[in-house]
Design a protein around this motif. Structure first.
Motif, mmCIF file in Angstrom:
data_model
loop_
_atom_site.group_PDB
_atom_site.id
_atom_site.type_symbol
_atom_site.label_atom_id
_atom_site.label_comp_id
_atom_site.label_asym_id
_atom_site.label_seq_id
_atom_site.Cartn_x
_atom_site.Cartn_y
_atom_site.Cartn_z
ATOM 1 N N LYS A 25 1.063 -1.209 0.104
ATOM 2 C CA LYS A 25 0.058 0.153 0.343
ATOM 3 C C LYS A 25 0.875 1.717 0.003
ATOM 4 N N GLU A 39 -1.915 -1.873 -10.716
ATOM 5 C CA GLU A 39 -3.346 -1.922 -10.372
ATOM 6 C C GLU A 39 -2.460 -3.660 -10.180
ATOM 7 N N GLU A 68 -2.564 -3.873 -6.038
ATOM 8 C CA GLU A 68 -3.835 -3.677 -6.351
ATOM 9 C C GLU A 68 -4.144 -5.485 -5.956
ATOM 10 N N VAL A 100 2.541 1.541 -3.469
ATOM 11 C CA VAL A 100 1.025 2.443 -4.241
ATOM 12 C C VAL A 100 0.821 3.476 -4.371
#
Length: 130
Positions: free
Chosen positions: A35, A98, A101, A38
């Motif tokens: 996270k 993406e 994720e 990202v």
């Protein structure tokens, strides 16, 4: 030498945790690092992104290295860890959130499975011990 109270707490948590809790802590760390990576991608902070993807990959590699390959489920887990590591590498190379994720999804699902398994094992131990 541990300086801060938080570091002392973290060290104590690791030393007093069960093996299942340690695995869950590893998943928590991997999810947190992905996270953060990202977030780095979204803010164009490539150093932050690269550093945290690397930390997450290290954790996934550790999970892979600790599997007991004499157990059938380990083969499936190894493949899933290998694919998750691939996703993290591709997310870092392609700067693609993406793929990161997708990796978070697998790590989250595995974390929840370990959490449920550890609760089940704890309840069965309590029943066996009366």
């Amino acid at each position: 030498m541990i300086k801060s109270p938080y570091d002392k707490y973290r060290q104590s948590s690791v030393q007093t945790s069960t093996p299942a809790q340690l695995v869950i802590m590893l998943y928590d760390g991997a999810i947190r690092f992905v996270k953060t990576a990202v977030d780095g991608l979204n803010k164009q902070d490539l150093e932050k992104s690269n550093l945290n993807f690397g930390k997450a990959q290290t954790i996934v590699s550790e999970l892979m290295s600790t599997l007991d390959h004499s157990i059938e489920v380990s083969k499936g887990l190894y493949s899933l860890y290998e694919y998750t590591n691939y996703l993290l590498i591709q997310a870092n190379i392609q700067k693609n959130p993406e793929k990161a994720e997708e990796a978070i999804g697998y790590l989250t699902d595995l974390r929840e499975t370990w959490l449920q398994a550890s609760k089940l094992a704890a309840s069965q131990t309590e029943i066996a011990n009366g």
